[in-house]
Enzyme design. Structure first.
Site, PDB file in Angstrom:
ATOM      1  CG  PHE A 152      -1.970   1.084   1.209  1.00 60.89           C
ATOM      2  CD1 PHE A 152      -3.158   0.891   0.516  1.00 60.89           C
ATOM      3  CD2 PHE A 152      -1.779   2.272   1.882  1.00 60.89           C
ATOM      4  CE1 PHE A 152      -4.141   1.874   0.503  1.00 60.89           C
ATOM      5  CE2 PHE A 152      -2.756   3.256   1.877  1.00 60.89           C
ATOM      6  CZ  PHE A 152      -3.934   3.065   1.180  1.00 60.89           C
TER       7      PHE A 152
ATOM      8  N   GLY B 127      19.190  -6.435  33.061  1.00 57.09           N
ATOM      9  CA  GLY B 127      20.448  -5.763  33.368  1.00 57.09           C
ATOM     10  C   GLY B 127      21.361  -5.673  32.153  1.00 57.09           C
TER      11      GLY B 127
ATOM     12  CD  GLU C 111      -1.098   0.600   9.508  1.00 59.83           C
ATOM     13  OE1 GLU C 111      -2.262   1.011   9.588  1.00 59.83           O
ATOM     14  OE2 GLU C 111      -0.801  -0.487   9.008  1.00 59.83           O
TER      15      GLU C 111
END
Length: 386
Positions: A123, A342, A366
């Site tokens: 997209f 740690g 997004e």
């Protein structure tokens, strides 16, 4: 109100978790270090039905509801954000717009390939100068006798340059509406179209085993039948796509938080200091208790937002809230989980190091956390100045 998931959802969760543990976790570290997109895993995810989750069986999909989709993404992200990103981007941004807005001919042409596991779709929204301001889109589509000519560039596009990618949905400017407002439309641009080139982006901090690409369009001809939806519906398609996509990003945040929490809990029960397992120290046990609480709250609200969508109720605000909260708790929990490890948490030998890096995109992709707050504020009747 019934907060108990049915047995079908639990069976789905268990099957995805088994897949993620057995197929993804053993190679996740290696793929991350090599910054390698895995064809093998992607095809296996296709065989599992992960690449056509909500698409109806008529077009080769699974026909499941959105909650099922979110559970799948959540369980993948619990192990590896990169593989979850491949699935989330393909379903929300790839097949989603075609399934919701495509013509019958477009659906029959593309969706059976895209749900099979043998093809991916991208997209194309973000541009170098158009991120949060999507109206700044400069990619243009000029009308010709038989179609359109596309020119422009897209960037940070997931699944845009893989061996399986067969095309991308491109948002482009097609004219000017009244009062000088730009008109946007969406087009289905196939890989191999003359003038359409792609390039993978390397050197990422996070999601290193997912594909992120730049798309370049130079006088690309797109036939009229490849217009997605109607002329001028580009912003509508984009906004509805992002609403749904935000739920998937929220699921990635939830899965990341769950995975980081489990790593920290396990480590706290094996690491000793001052003659005690570190999980027994109040400071750490309280951290872990807070993590568990935040994860439970995030999951409850995200599932509610999915229920709204599945029942065809308004969910835009809830999607923004879920995306914002899940992204933020992923950050908080990954940070505290690393702190419990740690100095070892800073070493690539330990998985928490990858989770700490992978969560950072969730507050950006997004729609940034700032944009989500704007969406929520507008729902409250406010008009944030920015």
């Amino acid at each position: 109100m019934n907060f108990e998931l049915g047995s079908d959802y639990e069976m789905l969760r268990n099957s995805v978790r088994d897949f993620a543990e057995n197929e993804i976790r053993p190679v996740a570290k290696q793929l991350d270090e090599k910054e390698e997109f895995s064809l093998e895993i992607t095809k296996k995810m296709g065989e599992m039905g992960f690449l056509g989750i909500t698409v109806s069986p008529e077009f080769g999909g699974q026909g499941l509801d959105y909650l099922s989709y979110i559970i799948i993404v959540e369980e993948l992200a619990r192990v590896d954000a990169s593989q979850a990103a491949t699935v989330a981007a393909h379903n929300s941004l790839g097949t989603g717009p075609i399934f919701r807005y495509g013509s019958k001919e477009q659906k029959l042409k593309y969706l059976p390939k895209l749900t099979s596991g043998n093809a991916l779709w991208a997209f194309g929204l973000t541009e170098p100068d158009a991120g949060s301001d999507s109206n700044g889109t400069n990619t243009s589509a000029g009308k010709t006798k038989n179609g359109w000519i596309l020119n422009g560039q897209k960037t940070f596009i997931t699944n845009g340059d893989t061996p399986l990618t067969i095309g991308a949905t491109i948002k482009a400017r097609t004219g000017i509406k009244e009062k000088d407002h730009k008109e946007f439309s969406c087009f289905l641009l196939e890989t191999g179209t003359p003038g359409f080139t792609t390039s993978s982006l390397k050197g990422k901090m996070m999601w290193r085993a997912s594909n992120t690409a730049e798309l370049f369009m130079s006088d690309c001809f797109v036939p009229e039948e490849n217009l997605l939806g109607k002329i001028g519906e580009g912003s509508k398609i984009m906004l509805s796509t992002l609403d749904s996509g935000r739920l998937a990003i929220a699921a990635m945040g939830l899965g990341c938080a769950q995975g980081a929490f489990e790593l920290a809990l396990k480590y706290s029960k094996t690491r000793k200091q001052f003659g005690q397992f570190i999980g027994n120290f109040e400071v750490n046990s309280f951290k872990l208790a807070d993590m568990a609480m935040k994860i439970e709250l995030a999951r409850t609200f995200l599932y509610k937002a999915c229920w709204l969508k599945d029942n065809k109720k308004p969910f835009t605000t809830e999607a923004a809230m879920a995306k914002l909260y899940c992204s933020e708790i992923a950050r908080e929990i990954a940070d505290e989980a690393l702190q419990i490890h740690g100095g070892y948490g800073l070493m690539k030998e330990y998985e928490i190091e990858r989770f700490y890096r992978d969560q950072r995109l969730l507050q950006i992709g997004e729609g940034t956390s700032e944009i989500q707050r704007i969406v929520i504020a507008r729902h409250l009747g406010l008009n944030p100045i920015f």
